[in-house]
Motif scaffolding. Structure first.
Motif, PDB file in Angstrom:
ATOM      1  N   GLU A   1       0.834  -1.211   0.000  1.00  0.00           N
ATOM      2  CA  GLU A   1       0.000   0.000   0.000  1.00  0.00           C
ATOM      3  C   GLU A   1       0.864   1.256   0.000  1.00  0.00           C
ATOM      4  O   GLU A   1       0.599   2.216  -0.728  1.00  0.00           O
ATOM      5  CB  GLU A   1      -0.930  -0.007   1.208  1.00  0.00           C
ATOM      6  CG  GLU A   1      -1.898   1.151   1.246  1.00  0.00           C
ATOM      7  CD  GLU A   1      -2.850   1.053   2.419  1.00  0.00           C
ATOM      8  OE1 GLU A   1      -4.060   1.221   2.193  1.00  0.00           O
ATOM      9  OE2 GLU A   1      -2.384   0.801   3.561  1.00  0.00           O
ATOM     10  N   GLN A   2       1.942   1.245   0.784  1.00  0.00           N
ATOM     11  CA  GLN A   2       2.868   2.376   0.832  1.00  0.00           C
ATOM     12  C   GLN A   2       3.537   2.584  -0.528  1.00  0.00           C
ATOM     13  O   GLN A   2       3.618   3.710  -1.020  1.00  0.00           O
ATOM     14  CB  GLN A   2       3.925   2.166   1.917  1.00  0.00           C
ATOM     15  CG  GLN A   2       4.920   3.310   2.008  1.00  0.00           C
ATOM     16  CD  GLN A   2       5.977   3.057   3.071  1.00  0.00           C
ATOM     17  OE1 GLN A   2       5.919   2.091   3.827  1.00  0.00           O
ATOM     18  NE2 GLN A   2       6.954   3.935   3.127  1.00  0.00           N
TER      19      GLN A   2
ATOM     20  N   GLU B   1       3.235   5.837  -3.040  1.00  0.00           N
ATOM     21  CA  GLU B   1       4.421   6.529  -3.556  1.00  0.00           C
ATOM     22  C   GLU B   1       4.380   6.624  -5.075  1.00  0.00           C
ATOM     23  O   GLU B   1       4.742   7.651  -5.653  1.00  0.00           O
ATOM     24  CB  GLU B   1       5.694   5.812  -3.093  1.00  0.00           C
ATOM     25  CG  GLU B   1       5.974   5.970  -1.615  1.00  0.00           C
ATOM     26  CD  GLU B   1       7.085   5.063  -1.106  1.00  0.00           C
ATOM     27  OE1 GLU B   1       7.708   4.313  -1.910  1.00  0.00           O
ATOM     28  OE2 GLU B   1       7.336   5.086   0.119  1.00  0.00           O
ATOM     29  N   ARG B   2       3.930   5.538  -5.759  1.00  0.00           N
ATOM     30  CA  ARG B   2       3.808   5.567  -7.223  1.00  0.00           C
ATOM     31  C   ARG B   2       2.788   6.613  -7.665  1.00  0.00           C
ATOM     32  O   ARG B   2       3.010   7.338  -8.632  1.00  0.00           O
ATOM     33  CB  ARG B   2       3.412   4.188  -7.761  1.00  0.00           C
ATOM     34  CG  ARG B   2       4.501   3.159  -7.761  1.00  0.00           C
ATOM     35  CD  ARG B   2       4.135   1.904  -8.560  1.00  0.00           C
ATOM     36  NE  ARG B   2       2.896   1.282  -8.188  1.00  0.00           N
ATOM     37  CZ  ARG B   2       2.766   0.227  -7.382  1.00  0.00           C
ATOM     38  NH1 ARG B   2       3.841  -0.333  -6.863  1.00  0.00           N
ATOM     39  NH2 ARG B   2       1.580  -0.281  -7.113  1.00  0.00           N
ATOM     40  N   ILE B   3       1.679   6.702  -6.949  1.00  0.00           N
ATOM     41  CA  ILE B   3       0.631   7.674  -7.289  1.00  0.00           C
ATOM     42  C   ILE B   3       1.156   9.091  -7.105  1.00  0.00           C
ATOM     43  O   ILE B   3       0.949   9.960  -7.965  1.00  0.00           O
ATOM     44  CB  ILE B   3      -0.640   7.429  -6.440  1.00  0.00           C
ATOM     45  CG1 ILE B   3      -1.314   6.123  -6.893  1.00  0.00           C
ATOM     46  CG2 ILE B   3      -1.608   8.597  -6.556  1.00  0.00           C
ATOM     47  CD1 ILE B   3      -2.432   5.665  -5.986  1.00  0.00           C
TER      48      ILE B   3
ATOM     49  N   GLN C   1       1.711  12.153  -9.987  1.00  0.00           N
ATOM     50  CA  GLN C   1       1.058  13.450  -9.866  1.00  0.00           C
ATOM     51  C   GLN C   1       2.028  14.602  -9.982  1.00  0.00           C
ATOM     52  O   GLN C   1       1.620  15.723 -10.258  1.00  0.00           O
ATOM     53  CB  GLN C   1       0.282  13.532  -8.548  1.00  0.00           C
ATOM     54  CG  GLN C   1      -0.926  12.613  -8.531  1.00  0.00           C
ATOM     55  CD  GLN C   1      -1.614  12.585  -7.175  1.00  0.00           C
ATOM     56  OE1 GLN C   1      -1.078  13.018  -6.177  1.00  0.00           O
ATOM     57  NE2 GLN C   1      -2.830  12.022  -7.166  1.00  0.00           N
ATOM     58  N   LYS C   2       3.313  14.339  -9.772  1.00  0.00           N
ATOM     59  CA  LYS C   2       4.321  15.419  -9.841  1.00  0.00           C
ATOM     60  C   LYS C   2       4.699  15.737 -11.252  1.00  0.00           C
ATOM     61  O   LYS C   2       4.593  15.112 -12.197  1.00  0.00           O
ATOM     62  CB  LYS C   2       5.561  15.023  -9.051  1.00  0.00           C
ATOM     63  CG  LYS C   2       5.316  15.062  -7.579  1.00  0.00           C
ATOM     64  CD  LYS C   2       6.581  14.754  -6.828  1.00  0.00           C
ATOM     65  CE  LYS C   2       6.319  14.774  -5.336  1.00  0.00           C
ATOM     66  NZ  LYS C   2       7.490  14.525  -4.550  1.00  0.00           N
TER      67      LYS C   2
END
Length: 158
Positions: free
Chosen positions: A146-147, A151-153, A157-158
């Motif tokens: 989940e972590q 982090e991938r999401i 978004q950046k």
């Protein structure tokens, strides 16, 4: 309120066996890495399909560890188990063991983490059941996955 079905990791666990034949090996009589990846992908896809009750497509192979060689004549046991389920994607761990058929010695040789997306009949992403980890190990793997997903999401978004 989320009304999705809930499954445990054991409900979609897959155990697959293969025999290493001469055509599967390199010039050192060790299993080819590409052949191992092929089997890992199949085992992961089977677990994902069993969890989602749908077709799945490989999205990513995040990490593969080659700990020791597997020799011609060995039996290979692949155990695929979900570690996380998102909306349409699933993270699956595949543990690989070799077994010497003459001695019965079994060794863990490989581990891989893969992500699959569930697809409907038009090959569009479809919602998958939630995953309910039960053991301490399953809970730890779920939280780690989940972590990594979060982090991938954030990275996207950046």
């Amino acid at each position: 309120m989320d009304e999705r079905r809930v499954k445990t990791p054991d409900q979609s666990k897959i155990e697959m066996t293969e025999l290493v034949l001469p055509n599967d090996t390199n010039w050192l009589n060790n299993l080819l890495g590409g052949k191992m990846l092929h089997w890992i992908d199949i085992a992961g896809a089977l677990a994902g399909s069993k969890h989602s009750n749908s077709k799945v497509a490989t999205v990513a192979i995040e990490r593969v560890e080659f700990r020791r060689p597997i020799r011609v004549g060995d039996m290979v046991i692949l155990i695929a188990k979900l570690v996380y389920a998102g909306n349409t994607s699933m993270d699956i761990k595949v543990d690989v063991f070799s077994e010497n058929l003459q001695t019965g010695e079994r060794l863990k040789t490989n581990k891989a983490y893969l992500t699959f997306v569930a697809l409907d009949e038009r090959e569009k992403p479809v919602i998958v059941p939630l995953l309910k980890p039960e053991t301490e190990e399953e809970i730890a793997e779920y939280l780690m996955a989940e972590q990594k997903r979060n982090e991938r999401i954030q990275k996207k978004q950046k």
